[in-house]
Motif scaffolding. Structure first.
Motif, PDB file in Angstrom:
ATOM      1  N   ASP A 122      -4.355  13.281  -3.010  1.00  0.00           N
ATOM      2  CA  ASP A 122      -4.885  12.280  -2.063  1.00  0.00           C
ATOM      3  C   ASP A 122      -5.218  10.963  -2.760  1.00  0.00           C
ATOM      4  O   ASP A 122      -6.277  10.366  -2.534  1.00  0.00           O
ATOM      5  N   ILE A 123      -4.298  10.520  -3.611  1.00  0.00           N
ATOM      6  CA  ILE A 123      -4.468   9.250  -4.318  1.00  0.00           C
ATOM      7  C   ILE A 123      -3.604   8.188  -3.641  1.00  0.00           C
ATOM      8  O   ILE A 123      -2.403   8.388  -3.435  1.00  0.00           O
ATOM      9  N   SER A 124      -4.215   7.077  -3.282  1.00  0.00           N
ATOM     10  CA  SER A 124      -3.494   5.927  -2.739  1.00  0.00           C
ATOM     11  C   SER A 124      -3.212   4.942  -3.870  1.00  0.00           C
ATOM     12  O   SER A 124      -4.135   4.547  -4.597  1.00  0.00           O
ATOM     13  N   VAL A 125      -1.949   4.543  -4.017  1.00  0.00           N
ATOM     14  CA  VAL A 125      -1.557   3.639  -5.098  1.00  0.00           C
ATOM     15  C   VAL A 125      -1.042   2.343  -4.466  1.00  0.00           C
ATOM     16  O   VAL A 125      -0.072   2.359  -3.702  1.00  0.00           O
ATOM     17  N   THR A 139       3.840   2.363 -10.399  1.00  0.00           N
ATOM     18  CA  THR A 139       3.392   2.571  -9.023  1.00  0.00           C
ATOM     19  C   THR A 139       4.101   3.762  -8.395  1.00  0.00           C
ATOM     20  O   THR A 139       3.461   4.635  -7.779  1.00  0.00           O
ATOM     21  N   TRP A 140       5.424   3.829  -8.537  1.00  0.00           N
ATOM     22  CA  TRP A 140       6.185   4.932  -7.947  1.00  0.00           C
ATOM     23  C   TRP A 140       5.801   6.271  -8.573  1.00  0.00           C
ATOM     24  O   TRP A 140       5.669   7.278  -7.878  1.00  0.00           O
ATOM     25  N   MET A 141       5.639   6.288  -9.896  1.00  0.00           N
ATOM     26  CA  MET A 141       5.260   7.520 -10.579  1.00  0.00           C
ATOM     27  C   MET A 141       3.898   8.008 -10.092  1.00  0.00           C
ATOM     28  O   MET A 141       3.706   9.191  -9.784  1.00  0.00           O
ATOM     29  N   LEU A 142       2.926   7.085  -9.997  1.00  0.00           N
ATOM     30  CA  LEU A 142       1.584   7.475  -9.583  1.00  0.00           C
ATOM     31  C   LEU A 142       1.559   7.903  -8.117  1.00  0.00           C
ATOM     32  O   LEU A 142       0.820   8.816  -7.739  1.00  0.00           O
ATOM     33  N   THR A 175       0.795  -1.223   0.000  1.00  0.00           N
ATOM     34  CA  THR A 175       0.000   0.000   0.000  1.00  0.00           C
ATOM     35  C   THR A 175       0.827   1.272   0.000  1.00  0.00           C
ATOM     36  O   THR A 175       0.300   2.343  -0.305  1.00  0.00           O
ATOM     37  N   GLY A 176       2.111   1.194   0.347  1.00  0.00           N
ATOM     38  CA  GLY A 176       2.933   2.398   0.365  1.00  0.00           C
ATOM     39  C   GLY A 176       2.516   3.359   1.465  1.00  0.00           C
ATOM     40  O   GLY A 176       1.941   2.965   2.490  1.00  0.00           O
ATOM     41  N   ARG A 177       2.786   4.628   1.266  1.00  0.00           N
ATOM     42  CA  ARG A 177       2.452   5.655   2.243  1.00  0.00           C
ATOM     43  C   ARG A 177       0.946   5.677   2.487  1.00  0.00           C
ATOM     44  O   ARG A 177       0.150   5.693   1.565  1.00  0.00           O
ATOM     45  N   ARG A 178       0.577   5.690   3.759  1.00  0.00           N
ATOM     46  CA  ARG A 178      -0.843   5.659   4.094  1.00  0.00           C
ATOM     47  C   ARG A 178      -1.514   6.978   3.725  1.00  0.00           C
ATOM     48  O   ARG A 178      -1.017   8.061   4.044  1.00  0.00           O
ATOM     49  N   SER A 221       4.014   5.938 -19.498  1.00  0.00           N
ATOM     50  CA  SER A 221       3.870   6.524 -18.177  1.00  0.00           C
ATOM     51  C   SER A 221       2.991   7.768 -18.195  1.00  0.00           C
ATOM     52  O   SER A 221       2.085   7.924 -17.360  1.00  0.00           O
ATOM     53  N   ARG A 222       3.219   8.652 -19.174  1.00  0.00           N
ATOM     54  CA  ARG A 222       2.491   9.910 -19.233  1.00  0.00           C
ATOM     55  C   ARG A 222       1.003   9.682 -19.487  1.00  0.00           C
ATOM     56  O   ARG A 222       0.147  10.319 -18.862  1.00  0.00           O
ATOM     57  N   ALA A 223       0.676   8.770 -20.395  1.00  0.00           N
ATOM     58  CA  ALA A 223      -0.729   8.504 -20.697  1.00  0.00           C
ATOM     59  C   ALA A 223      -1.443   7.910 -19.484  1.00  0.00           C
ATOM     60  O   ALA A 223      -2.592   8.263 -19.193  1.00  0.00           O
TER      61      ALA A 223
END
Length: 219
Positions: A61-64, A50-53, A11-14, A196-198
């Motif tokens: 406030d997007i959780s990736v 994942t890292w880019m998003l 989940t990465g950063r909460r 990535s950009r799209a």
């Protein structure tokens, strides 16, 4: 202690109250009961997305969250990754009951994403070089859903023509569907910034739409 493998959702950063959750799905094999491992290329290939998003999503406030499947294979008829992805969606909903979800999937992950399109939490799908055999879960054609399909023109692993036809059917049946043809092959090594950009623009566009909808509901 059971040796049965379990899926892993990283989940990465909460994000305590996300405006949007992105579920990232890697590729795999047609048939394999071998355990998925963090170092397998199918999963590693998706970490740059994942890292880019996560990076661009901090301000929105997007959780990736990236899913590691139990097994490496699709394994019809049980469709192992679909079961794992539904488990992940249930986990996401348990923590954030009303959150909207975008699924970003490559190859087998794109097939998995299409199989999930009926889930009410999912508002959009990014299918990157999806493995969409004719007659399988290729019709991500639900009215109101948003769909971005990208495929390399020189892909020898999955068929860009099938992807284009499925995208056209989705559009005819009420989905907001776009097909983007990209020079290169299956593994997105050529023109990585375009892939990535799209993906980034699609996700941020949905996040903006969700925020507008929330403001309209509150007013």
């Amino acid at each position: 202690m059971s040796n049965e493998p379990t899926p892993v959702l990283r989940t990465g950063r909460r994000v305590s109250d996300p405006a949007l959750v992105v579920l990232v799905l890697g590729g795999g094999k047609d048939v394999s009961r071998a355990r998925s491992r963090p170092w397998h290329l199918a999963g590693l290939r998706m970490w740059p997305f994942t890292w880019m998003l996560r990076r661009v999503g901090r301000a929105h406030d997007i959780s990736v969250q990236q899913l590691q499947y139990r097994f490496r294979g699709w394994n019809a008829p049980e469709r192992s990754p679909v079961e794992d992805a539904r488990w992940a969606l249930n986990r996401i909903r348990a923590e954030h009951p009303d959150v909207h979800v975008v699924v970003v999937g490559h190859s087998m992950g794109g097939r998995t994403a299409a199989a999930l399109i009926d889930d009410p939490s999912i508002v959009g799908v990014v299918a990157l070089a999806p493995w969409w055999p004719e007659g399988a879960e290729a019709d991500a054609s639900r009215p109101g859903k948003k769909l971005l399909v990208m495929h390399g023109t020189a892909d020898k692993w999955t068929d860009p023509r099938t992807s284009r036809r499925a995208t056209e059917r989705a559009s005819e049946r009420g989905a907001s569907a776009r097909y983007l043809s990209v020079p290169g092959g299956h593994f997105m090594l050529r023109n990585p910034r375009l892939w990535s950009r799209a993906t980034r623009d699609f996700v941020l566009g949905i996040a903006a739409d969700v925020q507008v909808d929330c403001m309209g509901t509150q007013s």
